[in-house]
Design an enzyme around this catalytic site. Structure first.
Site, mmCIF file in Angstrom:
data_model
loop_
_atom_site.group_PDB
_atom_site.id
_atom_site.type_symbol
_atom_site.label_atom_id
_atom_site.label_comp_id
_atom_site.label_asym_id
_atom_site.label_seq_id
_atom_site.Cartn_x
_atom_site.Cartn_y
_atom_site.Cartn_z
ATOM 1 N N ALA A 18 12.474 73.004 18.521
ATOM 2 C CA ALA A 18 13.224 72.231 17.523
ATOM 3 C C ALA A 18 14.710 72.282 17.840
ATOM 4 O O ALA A 18 15.545 72.433 16.958
ATOM 5 C CB ALA A 18 12.944 72.783 16.129
ATOM 6 N N GLY A 19 15.023 72.189 19.116
ATOM 7 C CA GLY A 19 16.426 72.149 19.526
ATOM 8 C C GLY A 19 16.959 70.740 19.379
ATOM 9 O O GLY A 19 16.427 69.929 18.614
ATOM 10 N N HIS A 191 13.205 63.233 38.480
ATOM 11 C CA HIS A 191 14.292 63.214 37.499
ATOM 12 C C HIS A 191 15.415 64.075 38.038
ATOM 13 O O HIS A 191 15.329 65.281 38.036
ATOM 14 C CB HIS A 191 13.770 63.772 36.176
ATOM 15 C CG HIS A 191 14.758 63.683 35.065
ATOM 16 N ND1 HIS A 191 15.477 62.546 34.794
ATOM 17 C CD2 HIS A 191 15.120 64.590 34.131
ATOM 18 C CE1 HIS A 191 16.249 62.765 33.739
ATOM 19 N NE2 HIS A 191 16.050 63.998 33.326
HETATM 20 N N1 APR Z 1 8.292 78.224 21.710
HETATM 21 C C1 APR Z 1 8.943 77.395 20.879
HETATM 22 N N2 APR Z 1 10.236 77.080 20.980
HETATM 23 C C2 APR Z 1 10.922 77.644 21.982
HETATM 24 C C3 APR Z 1 10.325 78.512 22.907
HETATM 25 C C4 APR Z 1 8.948 78.813 22.730
HETATM 26 N N3 APR Z 1 8.313 79.627 23.566
HETATM 27 N N4 APR Z 1 11.275 78.884 23.789
HETATM 28 C C5 APR Z 1 12.412 78.276 23.453
HETATM 29 N N5 APR Z 1 12.206 77.522 22.350
HETATM 30 C C6 APR Z 1 13.151 76.692 21.626
HETATM 31 C C7 APR Z 1 14.530 77.282 21.463
HETATM 32 O O1 APR Z 1 14.581 78.223 20.423
HETATM 33 C C8 APR Z 1 15.366 76.036 21.180
HETATM 34 O O2 APR Z 1 15.483 75.780 19.783
HETATM 35 O O3 APR Z 1 13.374 75.486 22.351
HETATM 36 C C9 APR Z 1 14.561 74.896 21.816
HETATM 37 C C10 APR Z 1 15.311 74.203 22.930
HETATM 38 O O4 APR Z 1 16.351 73.534 22.349
HETATM 39 P P1 APR Z 1 17.826 73.430 22.949
HETATM 40 O O5 APR Z 1 18.238 74.724 23.516
HETATM 41 O O6 APR Z 1 18.670 72.766 21.914
HETATM 42 O O7 APR Z 1 17.634 72.445 24.198
HETATM 43 P P2 APR Z 1 17.557 70.856 24.141
HETATM 44 O O8 APR Z 1 18.899 70.284 24.317
HETATM 45 O O9 APR Z 1 16.735 70.433 22.983
HETATM 46 O O10 APR Z 1 16.747 70.578 25.493
HETATM 47 C C11 APR Z 1 15.391 70.958 25.591
HETATM 48 O O11 APR Z 1 14.839 69.197 27.097
HETATM 49 O O12 APR Z 1 16.098 67.560 28.169
HETATM 50 C C12 APR Z 1 15.519 68.833 28.288
HETATM 51 O O13 APR Z 1 17.009 69.976 29.812
HETATM 52 C C13 APR Z 1 16.551 69.938 28.512
HETATM 53 O O14 APR Z 1 14.936 71.581 29.177
HETATM 54 C C14 APR Z 1 15.764 71.150 28.109
HETATM 55 C C15 APR Z 1 14.876 70.607 26.979
#
Ligand code: APR
Length: 332
Positions: A18-19, A191
């Site tokens: 939920a990032g 990509h």
């Molecule tokens: N289970 C659930 N959530 C997780 C886990 C897990 N095992 N590991 C990490 N997360 C969550 C993190 O807590 C964080 O909230 O994944 C989320 C990732 O969100 P962001 O850090 O905001 O990253 P974001 O910008 O959303 O990008 C996510 O998409 O475009 C790609 O390169 C980017 O690999 C990245 C992904």
């Protein structure tokens, strides 16, 4: 009983992570009423908070769809993932995002483990779903999910081409200038910096782009498309909260989920496991794919011209190398 009957009529999309990207995808999905959205995250209560915040906007957005947050423990048994049950589509965005100076490949080690763990849970609780991977490096993470799940490739897709094509289309629209919705652009390949923009197939209101922009302008747009993600990362550098691009990636994966759930049969550049197409086996690459409610309806093989083939091969070789590195690392 009545709840179960209603449930079966409403598509369910689960978004792991939920990032920024997961949140942007969720917003598009409920705004377009594609289905109910379940947001999962390991950061305690963040998914719940984002779901609540988005749902507070439902009356303004004018959506009937619901959005829920699910906490998953980082080191627990993963039983919280039972909430994945009956998902029509699962979007995987969990991982860490790229920071300034970090290449997509730097992310490989950390994100491979996260994607593998998540795919295990999807296998357990939503064995009939369709998975779309967004986590970078995308081509390799899609392969990690594919190998972990062990499903037919029709149900394990990656999102990259819709985003890259949209970036290219938006740059063309700004240069012409014209409505962004008039532009049809297509970017294939891996990509990253080796993506393959197909100028020959790019049109503006049905007119080949080469009729409207000079070769120099088109070349500049191609350059900018390949580095568009990096440009956003650079522009975000002064915000400690922001990592990489998220509005466009979220919209892109939402479009793919919608095409699948609504059986739209859209032809979208999609990252798929190549099994002989374009002369490659066993790697995830972006190619034109018709999407339907069982995932891939068909992979379209274009007759590439020599310079396009050369770019495609360069891109495929890069993906192949990174895929092999990942497999060695994970012992797959
Ligand atoms: N289970 C659930 N959530 C997780 C886990 C897990 N095992 N590991 C990490 N997360 C969550 C993190 O807590 C964080 O909230 O994944 C989320 C990732 O969100 P962001 O850090 O905001 O990253 P974001 O910008 O959303 O990008 C996510 O998409 O475009 C790609 O390169 C980017 O690999 C990245 C992904």
């Amino acid at each position: 009983m009545s709840e179960r009957i209603c449930r079966s009529l409403i598509p369910k999309i689960s978004v792991i992570g939920a990032g920024y990207v997961g949140e942007a995808a969720a917003r598009h999905l409920i705004t377009r009423e594609v289905g109910d959205v379940y947001l999962f995250d390991i950061m305690e209560d963040v998914a719940k908070g984002k779901a609540l915040d988005l749902y507070h906007a439902a009356p303004i957005i004018g959506t009937n769809r619901r959005i829920y947050g699910v906490n998953v423990a980082a080191d627990g048994d993963g039983s919280e993932y039972a909430a994945l049950e009956d998902s029509d589509v699962v979007i995987i965005t969990s991982g860490i995002a790229r920071r300034p100076g970090m290449s997509r490949d730097d992310l490989l080690k950390i994100n491979a483990k996260i994607v593998r763990d998540v795919a295990d849970k999807v296998q357990k609780y939503a064995p009939n779903t369709i998975v779309i991977v967004v986590t970078n490096p995308l081509d390799v993470m899609s392969k990690v999910a594919f190998q972990t799940l062990g499903w037919h490739r029709d149900r394990v897709l990656g999102q990259a081409g819709v985003l890259d094509s949209s970036r290219m289309a938006s740059l063309i629209a700004a240069a012409v200038p014209c409505s962004a919705t008039d532009v049809d652009a297509i970017v294939l390949g891996g990509h990253g910096d080796t993506m393959v923009p197909l100028v020959r197939y790019t049109t503006v209101g049905g007119i080949p782009v080469s009729e409207l922009l000079s070769k120099e302008q088109i070349d500049e747009i191609i350059q900018k498309t390949a580095f568009a993600g990096g440009e956003v990362v650079q522009l975000f550098r002064n915000s400690p909260a922001l990592g990489s691009a998220y509005h466009a990636p979220g919209a892109a994966v939402a479009q793919m989920a919608e095409a699948i759930i609504r059986d739209q049969m859209h032809i979208l550049p999609t990252t798929v496991h190549l099994e002989g197409e374009y002369g490659y086996e066993g790697i995830y690459m972006g190619v034109p794919v018709q999407l339907c409610n069982s995932g891939i309806r068909r992979v379209i093989e274009l007759e590439l011209q020599p310079h396009e083939r050369e770019m495609f091969e360069k891109s495929a070789n890069h993906v192949k190398k990174t895929t092999q590195e990942m497999q060695a690392l994970l012992g797959l």
